[in-house]
Design an enzyme around this catalytic site. Structure first.
Site, short mmCIF file in Angstrom:
data_model
loop_
_atom_site.label_atom_id
_atom_site.label_comp_id
_atom_site.label_asym_id
_atom_site.label_seq_id
_atom_site.Cartn_x
_atom_site.Cartn_y
_atom_site.Cartn_z
N HIS A 90 -2.62 5.65 3.47
CA HIS A 90 -3.17 6.21 2.22
C HIS A 90 -4.67 6.50 2.33
O HIS A 90 -5.37 5.95 3.18
CB HIS A 90 -2.92 5.24 1.07
CG HIS A 90 -3.59 3.90 1.26
ND1 HIS A 90 -4.93 3.70 1.05
CD2 HIS A 90 -3.10 2.71 1.68
CE1 HIS A 90 -5.26 2.45 1.30
NE2 HIS A 90 -4.16 1.82 1.70
N ARG A 141 -1.94 3.29 -4.60
CA ARG A 141 -2.72 4.08 -3.66
C ARG A 141 -1.82 4.82 -2.67
O ARG A 141 -2.16 5.91 -2.20
CB ARG A 141 -3.74 3.21 -2.93
CG ARG A 141 -3.17 2.01 -2.17
CD ARG A 141 -4.30 1.05 -1.80
NE ARG A 141 -3.89 -0.07 -0.95
CZ ARG A 141 -3.43 -1.23 -1.40
NH1 ARG A 141 -3.26 -1.41 -2.70
NH2 ARG A 141 -3.14 -2.20 -0.56
N GLU A 168 1.72 -2.85 1.91
CA GLU A 168 0.75 -3.37 2.86
C GLU A 168 1.10 -4.82 3.21
O GLU A 168 1.84 -5.50 2.49
CB GLU A 168 -0.67 -3.28 2.24
CG GLU A 168 -1.80 -3.86 3.07
CD GLU A 168 -1.94 -3.23 4.44
OE1 GLU A 168 -1.04 -3.45 5.29
OE2 GLU A 168 -2.96 -2.55 4.69
N HIS A 267 0.71 2.24 4.40
CA HIS A 267 -0.52 1.46 4.56
C HIS A 267 -0.80 1.23 6.04
O HIS A 267 0.07 1.44 6.89
CB HIS A 267 -0.37 0.13 3.84
CG HIS A 267 -0.03 0.28 2.39
ND1 HIS A 267 -0.97 0.31 1.38
CD2 HIS A 267 1.18 0.48 1.79
CE1 HIS A 267 -0.37 0.49 0.22
NE2 HIS A 267 0.94 0.59 0.44
#
Length: 338
Positions: A90, A141, A168, A267
């Site tokens: 991202h 995100r 993540e 991520h």
């Protein structure tokens, strides 16, 4: 009775002798030529043998690892590219900018992160790529990056599928802490071990942590395929791969094998874990794999979803190397003014 012409006989004898010697010389020359021919044939066989030895030596996972680690690949690609897969970390988030462990705390993109995602979409459009399906985590995100990329490509209609399994890495009790300050306090090697190692799990988060309730009371985690109480409290990269692989195998792989061009907008660590799996990167070497924010990674895969060439980070290579260095420097100690 006429006497024979001795001169003519002598000449004939000389000619015969010359012819005989010439034949022997010719035979010798032919023999040498034959030797050269045989030698060349043996050299050719040797070349073929060496070539086969080289192929054998560089085949299999160990060989691929050597090639990828050296940044090289055989001139003769024996396997054809059948599928294209795109990975994308991202765009920069607010806590990326502040150099804090963001992990499962939900953060939107910074202004720079929005621009990174838009630039990524424009680059992909200029290079003629189109997507059939996008996978993201359930963190904002990751989703926001996917939306901005698709908008810039004029592909807003492309389906976006979300799963916590692409989240993540869970950094446990390290969440919210500043990396550089931690490096100053605990040492750069310790922070690097927490950030980049494969099988080291940081201390787990508990209910006393300031972000515990913000994470585990978030309604997005009611959508998971495991009970909320069974969600991770901290993860190593190995554990990220362990929770990611079932989703990869059951959901993403069938779409790729159906011929769909897939983008995974996720991520840094979920993308690194997937790269480790696909490229066969060793537990040690994965520590040196760095993915900057907003840079698309192209993987060309064969029918077994094995890479046929090294991964490609698309875009301006000078800027990409600068972005990689910026990420690597995040874990270095910085003296603060007092």
């Amino acid at each position: 009775m006429k006497r024979p012409n001795l001169k003519r006989v002598r000449v004939s004898a000389d000619a015969m002798l010359g012819a005989l010697l010439g034949a022997k010389v010719k035979e010798s020359v032919d023999f040498k030529a034959n030797l050269k021919t045989v030698k060349k044939e043996e050299e050719k066989k040797e070349e073929v043998t060496d070539w086969r030895k080289n192929v054998d030596a560089m085949s299999g996972m160990e060989g691929r690892k050597k090639l990828f680690n050296a940044g090289q690949f055989p001139l003769l690609v024996l396997r054809m590219s059948k599928y294209k897969l795109f990975l994308l970390r991202h765009g920069e988030g607010a806590w990326n900018k502040e150099n804090r462990f963001c992990s499962w705390v939900d953060q939107k993109l910074s202004e720079d992160g929005v621009k990174e995602a838009q630039d990524c979409g424009r680059l992909l459009k200029e290079q003629g790529y189109k997507f059939d399906l996008v996978f993201t985590s359930i963190l904002s995100r990751s989703i926001q990056t996917a939306w901005l990329v698709l908008e810039a490509m004029g592909q807003e209609w492309v389906p976006v599928v979300k799963s916590w399994r692409l989240n993540e890495r869970h950094y446990g009790s390290l969440i919210g802490l500043n990396r550089a300050e931690m490096a100053l306090q605990h040492g750069e090697e310790k922070v690097k071990l927490w950030r980049r190692s494969y099988d080291v799990t940081p201390p787990p988060i508990d209910e006393s942590h300031p972000y515990f309730l913000e994470i585990y009371n978030d309604p997005r985690y009611t959508t998971c395929d495991v009970a909320r109480e069974n969600l991770p409290r901290a993860e190593s990269l190995k554990e990220v791969l362990d929770r990611l692989l079932p989703y990869w195998d059951s959901t993403v792989v069938p779409e790729i094998k159906n011929g769909r061009t897939v983008l995974i907008s996720a991520h840094g660590n979920s993308c690194r874990a997937l790269l480790k799996h696909l490229e066969g990167i060793s537990d040690v070497d994965i520590a040196s794999v760095t993915l900057p924010t907003g840079i698309p990674v192209l993987l060309e895969l064969d029918e077994n979803l094995k890479p046929v060439k090294p991964r490609q980070l698309l875009g301006d290579q000078v800027k990409i190397q600068a972005a990689i260095k910026k990420v690597e420097d995040q874990g270095k100690a910085k003296q603060t003014a007092t």
